[in-house]
Design a protein around this motif. Structure first.
Motif, PDB file in Angstrom:
ATOM      1  N   ASP A 162       0.836  -1.206   0.000  1.00  0.00           N
ATOM      2  CA  ASP A 162       0.000   0.000   0.000  1.00  0.00           C
ATOM      3  C   ASP A 162       0.869   1.254   0.000  1.00  0.00           C
ATOM      4  O   ASP A 162       0.577   2.233  -0.680  1.00  0.00           O
ATOM      5  N   LEU A 163       1.937   1.194   0.766  1.00  0.00           N
ATOM      6  CA  LEU A 163       2.830   2.339   0.879  1.00  0.00           C
ATOM      7  C   LEU A 163       3.535   2.624  -0.449  1.00  0.00           C
ATOM      8  O   LEU A 163       3.709   3.785  -0.831  1.00  0.00           O
ATOM      9  N   SER A 164       3.915   1.577  -1.170  1.00  0.00           N
ATOM     10  CA  SER A 164       4.570   1.778  -2.468  1.00  0.00           C
ATOM     11  C   SER A 164       3.609   2.431  -3.456  1.00  0.00           C
ATOM     12  O   SER A 164       4.006   3.288  -4.250  1.00  0.00           O
ATOM     13  N   MET A 165       2.327   2.072  -3.388  1.00  0.00           N
ATOM     14  CA  MET A 165       1.334   2.703  -4.269  1.00  0.00           C
ATOM     15  C   MET A 165       1.091   4.148  -3.842  1.00  0.00           C
ATOM     16  O   MET A 165       0.896   5.030  -4.679  1.00  0.00           O
ATOM     17  N   GLN A 166       1.113   4.390  -2.541  1.00  0.00           N
ATOM     18  CA  GLN A 166       0.955   5.754  -2.026  1.00  0.00           C
ATOM     19  C   GLN A 166       2.061   6.657  -2.551  1.00  0.00           C
ATOM     20  O   GLN A 166       1.821   7.766  -3.002  1.00  0.00           O
ATOM     21  N   VAL A 167       3.292   6.173  -2.497  1.00  0.00           N
ATOM     22  CA  VAL A 167       4.422   6.957  -2.994  1.00  0.00           C
ATOM     23  C   VAL A 167       4.268   7.189  -4.500  1.00  0.00           C
ATOM     24  O   VAL A 167       4.529   8.276  -5.010  1.00  0.00           O
ATOM     25  N   ALA A 168       3.795   6.162  -5.209  1.00  0.00           N
ATOM     26  CA  ALA A 168       3.674   6.248  -6.676  1.00  0.00           C
ATOM     27  C   ALA A 168       2.636   7.267  -7.132  1.00  0.00           C
ATOM     28  O   ALA A 168       2.807   7.886  -8.186  1.00  0.00           O
ATOM     29  N   ILE A 169       1.552   7.461  -6.374  1.00  0.00           N
ATOM     30  CA  ILE A 169       0.502   8.361  -6.877  1.00  0.00           C
ATOM     31  C   ILE A 169       0.940   9.816  -6.883  1.00  0.00           C
ATOM     32  O   ILE A 169       0.426  10.614  -7.667  1.00  0.00           O
ATOM     33  N   ILE A 170       1.894  10.172  -6.020  1.00  0.00           N
ATOM     34  CA  ILE A 170       2.360  11.560  -5.992  1.00  0.00           C
ATOM     35  C   ILE A 170       3.665  11.634  -6.785  1.00  0.00           C
ATOM     36  O   ILE A 170       4.735  11.940  -6.263  1.00  0.00           O
ATOM     37  N   ARG A 171       3.565  11.310  -8.055  1.00  0.00           N
ATOM     38  CA  ARG A 171       4.680  11.363  -8.994  1.00  0.00           C
ATOM     39  C   ARG A 171       4.186  12.085 -10.243  1.00  0.00           C
ATOM     40  O   ARG A 171       2.968  12.164 -10.484  1.00  0.00           O
ATOM     41  N   PRO A 172       5.098  12.598 -11.070  1.00  0.00           N
ATOM     42  CA  PRO A 172       4.663  13.369 -12.245  1.00  0.00           C
ATOM     43  C   PRO A 172       3.683  12.640 -13.160  1.00  0.00           C
ATOM     44  O   PRO A 172       2.689  13.221 -13.592  1.00  0.00           O
ATOM     45  N   GLY A 173       3.930  11.351 -13.441  1.00  0.00           N
ATOM     46  CA  GLY A 173       3.053  10.616 -14.358  1.00  0.00           C
ATOM     47  C   GLY A 173       1.617  10.522 -13.876  1.00  0.00           C
ATOM     48  O   GLY A 173       0.694  10.985 -14.557  1.00  0.00           O
ATOM     49  N   PRO A 174       1.383   9.927 -12.705  1.00  0.00           N
ATOM     50  CA  PRO A 174       0.012   9.842 -12.199  1.00  0.00           C
ATOM     51  C   PRO A 174      -0.655  11.201 -11.978  1.00  0.00           C
ATOM     52  O   PRO A 174      -1.856  11.352 -12.205  1.00  0.00           O
ATOM     53  N   VAL A 175       0.119  12.203 -11.562  1.00  0.00           N
ATOM     54  CA  VAL A 175      -0.466  13.528 -11.335  1.00  0.00           C
ATOM     55  C   VAL A 175      -0.910  14.152 -12.659  1.00  0.00           C
ATOM     56  O   VAL A 175      -2.053  14.594 -12.798  1.00  0.00           O
ATOM     57  N   THR A 176      -0.011  14.177 -13.662  1.00  0.00           N
ATOM     58  CA  THR A 176      -0.372  14.785 -14.952  1.00  0.00           C
ATOM     59  C   THR A 176      -1.407  13.948 -15.697  1.00  0.00           C
ATOM     60  O   THR A 176      -2.195  14.479 -16.472  1.00  0.00           O
ATOM     61  N   GLY A 177      -1.405  12.626 -15.445  1.00  0.00           N
ATOM     62  CA  GLY A 177      -2.392  11.755 -16.088  1.00  0.00           C
ATOM     63  C   GLY A 177      -3.744  11.756 -15.392  1.00  0.00           C
ATOM     64  O   GLY A 177      -4.661  11.067 -15.803  1.00  0.00           O
ATOM     65  N   LYS A 178      -3.847  12.524 -14.297  1.00  0.00           N
ATOM     66  CA  LYS A 178      -5.087  12.624 -13.510  1.00  0.00           C
ATOM     67  C   LYS A 178      -5.543  11.253 -12.976  1.00  0.00           C
ATOM     68  O   LYS A 178      -6.713  10.903 -13.028  1.00  0.00           O
ATOM     69  N   PHE A 179      -4.595  10.476 -12.478  1.00  0.00           N
ATOM     70  CA  PHE A 179      -4.899   9.150 -11.929  1.00  0.00           C
ATOM     71  C   PHE A 179      -5.029   9.158 -10.411  1.00  0.00           C
ATOM     72  O   PHE A 179      -5.459   8.167  -9.830  1.00  0.00           O
ATOM     73  N   VAL A 180      -4.620  10.256  -9.763  1.00  0.00           N
ATOM     74  CA  VAL A 180      -4.592  10.283  -8.297  1.00  0.00           C
ATOM     75  C   VAL A 180      -5.997  10.138  -7.708  1.00  0.00           C
ATOM     76  O   VAL A 180      -6.250   9.255  -6.888  1.00  0.00           O
ATOM     77  N   ASN A 181      -6.924  10.996  -8.125  1.00  0.00           N
ATOM     78  CA  ASN A 181      -8.279  10.948  -7.566  1.00  0.00           C
ATOM     79  C   ASN A 181      -9.012   9.647  -7.878  1.00  0.00           C
ATOM     80  O   ASN A 181      -9.670   9.090  -6.984  1.00  0.00           O
ATOM     81  N   PRO A 182      -8.924   9.105  -9.115  1.00  0.00           N
ATOM     82  CA  PRO A 182      -9.567   7.806  -9.355  1.00  0.00           C
ATOM     83  C   PRO A 182      -9.017   6.692  -8.460  1.00  0.00           C
ATOM     84  O   PRO A 182      -9.771   5.870  -7.947  1.00  0.00           O
ATOM     85  N   TYR A 183      -7.693   6.699  -8.249  1.00  0.00           N
ATOM     86  CA  TYR A 183      -7.112   5.666  -7.388  1.00  0.00           C
ATOM     87  C   TYR A 183      -7.645   5.799  -5.963  1.00  0.00           C
ATOM     88  O   TYR A 183      -8.066   4.812  -5.352  1.00  0.00           O
ATOM     89  N   ILE A 184      -7.644   7.025  -5.439  1.00  0.00           N
ATOM     90  CA  ILE A 184      -8.115   7.241  -4.064  1.00  0.00           C
ATOM     91  C   ILE A 184      -9.596   6.889  -3.952  1.00  0.00           C
ATOM     92  O   ILE A 184     -10.017   6.233  -2.990  1.00  0.00           O
ATOM     93  N   ALA A 185     -10.405   7.292  -4.934  1.00  0.00           N
ATOM     94  CA  ALA A 185     -11.846   6.993  -4.909  1.00  0.00           C
ATOM     95  C   ALA A 185     -12.086   5.485  -4.908  1.00  0.00           C
ATOM     96  O   ALA A 185     -12.967   4.983  -4.204  1.00  0.00           O
ATOM     97  N   ARG A 186     -11.302   4.751  -5.682  1.00  0.00           N
ATOM     98  CA  ARG A 186     -11.454   3.285  -5.723  1.00  0.00           C
ATOM     99  C   ARG A 186     -10.961   2.657  -4.426  1.00  0.00           C
ATOM    100  O   ARG A 186     -11.556   1.706  -3.927  1.00  0.00           O
ATOM    101  N   ARG A 187      -9.899   3.192  -3.887  1.00  0.00           N
ATOM    102  CA  ARG A 187      -9.363   2.657  -2.622  1.00  0.00           C
ATOM    103  C   ARG A 187     -10.364   2.845  -1.489  1.00  0.00           C
ATOM    104  O   ARG A 187     -10.484   1.997  -0.606  1.00  0.00           O
ATOM    105  N   LEU A 188     -11.097   3.949  -1.523  1.00  0.00           N
ATOM    106  CA  LEU A 188     -12.099   4.232  -0.494  1.00  0.00           C
ATOM    107  C   LEU A 188     -13.444   3.562  -0.787  1.00  0.00           C
ATOM    108  O   LEU A 188     -14.376   3.708   0.002  1.00  0.00           O
ATOM    109  N   GLY A 189     -13.559   2.879  -1.925  1.00  0.00           N
ATOM    110  CA  GLY A 189     -14.803   2.216  -2.276  1.00  0.00           C
ATOM    111  C   GLY A 189     -15.869   3.146  -2.813  1.00  0.00           C
ATOM    112  O   GLY A 189     -17.039   2.776  -2.909  1.00  0.00           O
ATOM    113  N   ARG A 190     -15.497   4.354  -3.187  1.00  0.00           N
ATOM    114  CA  ARG A 190     -16.456   5.331  -3.708  1.00  0.00           C
ATOM    115  C   ARG A 190     -16.647   5.221  -5.204  1.00  0.00           C
ATOM    116  O   ARG A 190     -17.546   5.847  -5.777  1.00  0.00           O
TER     117      ARG A 190
END
Length: 200
Positions: free
Chosen positions: A93-121
């Motif tokens: 989980d921690l490795s994925m946490q570190v990965a979401i705050i990186r240039p690729g996921p941030v510019t690709g707008k993947f951060v919020n979808p990942y968090i929403a899925r992790r929270l079950g929303r």
């Protein structure tokens, strides 16, 4: 080192010339690890084996509260704002946490979808069923560069070299020019594999 040459060139230019890039990190956290290996046995009577650290739920409870000042990789404001939402419970989980705050996921707008899925929303979904084997662990969201390479290879039959170019484009400063050079190749490969043109 005899014969060593140090150049201050851009890493992408070096790569284009076939020069191997090696990152040498002088991190303060390495000194902390060295000190811990010395002081823990001295004061607590226990030997540390960094390859066999036990899972400590109390540590993850502290991380969940974003109490991470001075904690390497998860001490930035961006990391601290995401930690209470992602609630990492283990090292994966921690490795994925570190990965979401990186240039690729941030510019690709993947951060919020990942968090929403992790929270079950948001339901876990895949852009294509063939992506599930390598996107399942990240809830259908590409977080790691290797996953982007795999998407290119599966969806568009990219070669390893072409997939490496796609990886470079992930949040890099040359991303637009690299993608422009691969665009025709991507479209042709994806069309040949039956991907809907309207999906990309």
């Amino acid at each position: 080192m005899p014969g060593r040459t140090v150049v201050q060139w851009d890493k992408d230019d070096c790569s284009d010339m076939g020069i191997i890039k090696v990152d040498l990190l002088g991190l303060g956290m390495l000194a902390v690890l060295k000190d811990a290996a010395y002081f823990v046995p001295q004061y607590y009577g226990e030997q540390l084996d960094y390859a066999q650290l036990p899972q400590d739920d109390a540590v993850y409870a502290t991380i969940e509260q974003a109490d991470t000042v001075g904690l390497f990789q998860i001490e930035s404001r961006a990391q601290m704002s995401a930690l209470p939402r992602t609630k990492p419970k283990c090292f994966a989980d921690l490795s994925m946490q570190v990965a979401i705050i990186r240039p690729g996921p941030v510019t690709g707008k993947f951060v919020n979808p990942y968090i929403a899925r992790r929270l079950g929303r948001e339901p876990i979904a895949y852009l294509h069923s063939s992506f599930k084997p390598f996107l399942e662990r990240t809830l259908g969201v590409p977080l790691f560069q290797e996953q982007v390479m795999k998407i290119g290879m599966v969806a568009a039959n990219l070669t390893g070299g072409e997939a490496e170019e796609l990886r470079k484009a992930m949040g890099g400063k040359r991303s637009e020019s690299i993608i422009a050079g691969l665009k025709t190749r991507l479209h042709e490969g994806m069309t040949a594999n039956g991907f809907d043109a309207f999906a990309y």
